[in-house]
Each structure stands twice: as C-alpha cells, then as structure tokens.
Design an enzyme around this catalytic site. Sequence first.
Site, mmCIF file in Angstrom:
data_model
loop_
_atom_site.group_PDB
_atom_site.id
_atom_site.type_symbol
_atom_site.label_atom_id
_atom_site.label_comp_id
_atom_site.label_asym_id
_atom_site.label_seq_id
_atom_site.Cartn_x
_atom_site.Cartn_y
_atom_site.Cartn_z
ATOM 1 N N ASP A 35 0.764 -1.277 0.209
ATOM 2 C CA ASP A 35 -0.022 0.053 -0.155
ATOM 3 C C ASP A 35 0.809 1.597 0.001
ATOM 4 O O ASP A 35 1.973 1.221 0.217
ATOM 5 C CB ASP A 35 -0.924 0.045 1.201
ATOM 6 C CG ASP A 35 -2.145 -0.894 1.309
ATOM 7 O OD1 ASP A 35 -2.576 -1.374 0.083
ATOM 8 O OD2 ASP A 35 -2.458 -1.426 2.095
ATOM 9 N N LYS A 57 -3.283 1.941 -2.092
ATOM 10 C CA LYS A 57 -4.770 2.563 -1.412
ATOM 11 C C LYS A 57 -4.476 3.692 -0.676
ATOM 12 O O LYS A 57 -3.328 3.787 0.334
ATOM 13 C CB LYS A 57 -5.212 1.459 -0.696
ATOM 14 C CG LYS A 57 -6.083 0.386 -1.139
ATOM 15 C CD LYS A 57 -6.371 -0.740 -0.305
ATOM 16 C CE LYS A 57 -6.958 -0.325 0.803
ATOM 17 N NZ LYS A 57 -7.642 -1.300 1.576
ATOM 18 N N MET A 171 -7.243 7.845 11.019
ATOM 19 C CA MET A 171 -7.914 8.501 9.740
ATOM 20 C C MET A 171 -9.173 9.610 10.038
ATOM 21 O O MET A 171 -9.976 9.397 9.298
ATOM 22 C CB MET A 171 -8.623 7.155 9.030
ATOM 23 C CG MET A 171 -7.602 6.138 8.704
ATOM 24 S SD MET A 171 -8.050 4.706 7.925
ATOM 25 C CE MET A 171 -9.005 3.790 9.167
#
Length: 494
Positions: A35, A57, A171
Amino acid sequence: MSGKVTLVGAGPGDPGLLTLKGRTALEEAEVVVFDRLVGPEILSMIPPQARRIDVGKEASHHPVPQEDINRILLEEALAGHRVVRLKGGDPFVFGRGGEELELLARHGVEFEEVPGITSAISAPAYAGIPVTHRDLCSSVHIITGHARAGKALDIDFEALVRTRGTLVFLMGISTLPRIVSGLLAAGMEGTTPAAVVENGTLPTQRHCVATLETLLQQVEAMQIHSPAVIVVGDVCALSARFCWMEQRPLHGKTLVVTRPQSRSGTISRRLRELGAKVWEYPCIETVPKIPCPAMEQALLHCADYEWLVFTSPGGVAAFRHQMDAWGWDGRKLSGLSLAAIGPGTARALAEMGLRADYIPPVYDAAHLGEGLPARGKVLILRAEEGDAGLTAALQKRAVAYDDIAVYRTEYASSQKESLRRALEQGEVSAVLFTSASTVRGFAATVGEQVDAGAIHALCIGPQTAALARKYGMTVQMAQEATIDSLVELACSGC
C-alpha cells in the site's frame, strides 16, 4: 499446490519498528502486494527477485478496489507463490485485513497474519504521549474517524465520553470538526487536553497539543494533513515533558548520502538515529577489475615490496577477492607492511584479519605519501582515478612504487530525476560526500539542470571539498576525514 499468503503489518513508518517475523516473511516472499503508507526503507527490504504489486490505497481514493486486491492475493497464492500482503500499521486495526482473508479462507488457501505496531500507540509515543497512565486514565479506545463514502460518521460519542479513557482516532483529519463537536456535545470539557500527530514516527513528524475546544484552530494554523493520529485525553498534557522524537538534532532535515550502496549502511543508520530523513543516493559503484593481471603479477612477487598501500575499502575488497581466489591468507604477506589511508580502510583490512601498520595523522592521499615510513619499494592498490597527491609525495621523497588500478568507479543512479526535483524544490538540507569520486558521480548524474550554488555539500576531506567547490557547491568540511566527524558536521552545519 497453492502457495501461502502472509499479511504483514509494516508498522507506522519507522523501518526499525518492522517486526523480525515481518522482515523474515518479506525476505522469503516471491510476490509482495503493498500500500501507499509503506515507506521506501521497508520496500527496499523486498528481495530483488520478488515481484512487486503496488495497489496504492489511500483515503477516499483506491486505484485498485478492495475486491480486486482480494482477488490478486487469491490468484497469486493459487499459482503456488509465497505472497506477502504488506500493509501500513497493523492489518487487523482498521486495515481491512480480515476482509482480505475471507476469500482465501473460502478457497482453502493457507494464510498467516503477522501483527504490526499500530500508529494508534506508536505515533502518540513518539510525540511523548503515553496512551495510558496510572494517575490519569485506565483505558484506551481506538476509533476510526473515517466514514464510508456517502455516509455520515457513526460514533457513539456519549459512550466514549463516559469511559473517561484516552481516545485515539485514526484516519480522522477530514472529519476532525465532527469529532470535536461530537465530543463537546456529549459533555466532554472543552479544556480537555488533545493532540494531533502528523507523520508519526517519521523524520517529518510534527504534532500539536491544545485543548479540545482549540484543537481545530491549532491544526489549521499548522496546516496539519493526513496521515495523522488524533488523541484526546489528559495524557496529552505529558507531551511537553516527554516528547523526544522532535528534539533530536537532525529532526526535520533531509540528508542525501552518496556513498556506494555496499558502504552506506553505517552513516545512514547514524543519521537516522539523530532524526534525519536519509535519502540514499548511491551515484557511484566500485567495480573490481577481474581479472587484474598487473595485481596478480605484483602479488606473486610481493617479496619485492616493503609496503602494501590501500587508499579505500574498494581497493581492499579487490585485494581480498584475489587472495580468496588463490586460497591465500596473511601468511603470504610475511615481511610486508600494510598502510591504510584512514580508519575505514583499516577496518576493511581488519575484517581480513590484517592490521594496518601505518595510518597518516591526516586521512588523505598527500599525507599518506608524505608520512609513509618507506625506504624500499611500495605497492599501491587503488582506483583507476587515484589521487595524484600520493604518488607526487612519494616521487618527491624518491620512493619507488608501482601504482596499480584494481577497480574502477562507475557513475549512475536510477533516482536522478526525483532527486533533481527535490533539490529544485528546496527539500534537501545537505548532501554528504565521502570521497571525490562521490562528488563526480553526483555531478554526473544530477547534471547541470540544478543550481550547484544551492547545494549544501558536507565533505569528508580537503580533496573532496576542493572538487565540490570546483563544481560551484556551497561547501563545509569535516574537521577530520572520518565518518564520525562528518556526522558531527551534519549536526552542527544543517
């Protein structure tokens, strides 16, 4: 027969936080699927023969959809490959690792999960925030601040406030206003300490500590962006005393190391330990001359010489290759004295079980030639483009010598375009040069497109510094021609 898939948590970014088991799995991999948040230092551990698949991603933008990633893992395993799925942080902490195993489990594919150090714990720790503290809280809660596309953030803020524990949101930068307002509306005091840690554990780490009611203003003022971890709780106030990462002398500095790949490890490690972001840019590579008839003949008649002289570890490596090819050891050098230009070359000899009889007080070619206590003939094994200061000094003293080129230096780098851009944008604090050949290699690969005057060159010795000045660079020179002194210069000069 099907292969095996190993989910490996790469940790939060600091390559030193990759687990030993994770590194072993990576080194044995035939295919690696990775990733965006996996750093270049960890990617460099992937074996050169392994196939890399970048699924890239990032938040709200998946170049490769999750369903396709699941399918890639299945297909590669069914083809019989050892597959590593390399994910930032821990695969089972909001990493969708469980989803990636479901398809494998349905098809009976063997798999394993290697936990990684989650940023929920490590990023606060690197900012001096312990997520639990006996006197302040007794629990820690990890919450995703990321909502599914098109859906509102679904968090029970009242339940979180009732825990009276440390809250860590991953996040959550894009939803920070909603997180703050939700906690305040649920009854959390506006004076509660809160923090945001950007790029946690990396040399570019930044963090701010505020109160819950002033956190948004602080984040906006500092222009903090993702990836970042949000921490809310009394433990955040401890950062003022416990923050250690950002106090290191080279924190926030980007340094370019131009040494050959085979010899860059020590200096790069030292600089990273001091907080620097290290860009390994091996623009030169030493290539032994194999075969080297001139060296072979000289060594077969080594009794004709009083001194054997080395000016770099590269010369020692070429010499060692020849010794090994013949099955020789130190007994063949009986009666021959050994000289090394400096401690690094002396260490290379010591690795062969040989001790340097002479090292000059100043580690350069001219002082080596001036101080070498030679009366008989001298054999010099070094690069094709050897410093003329050594032979000039021997000639002045009427000392006979044979100067044999045992390796050549090649100039090349696959990173030249990206380094040019970084230099042009002012992202590089300094470039470290450990020899004149590294200066030539750097100039040859970076080219004339970069303003040389804007390059801050940290040089190990006078010859290296003189050549850097010739190219127009801004130069500082280490007090001694040693790696230790060069590192000290980086700490004081950047």
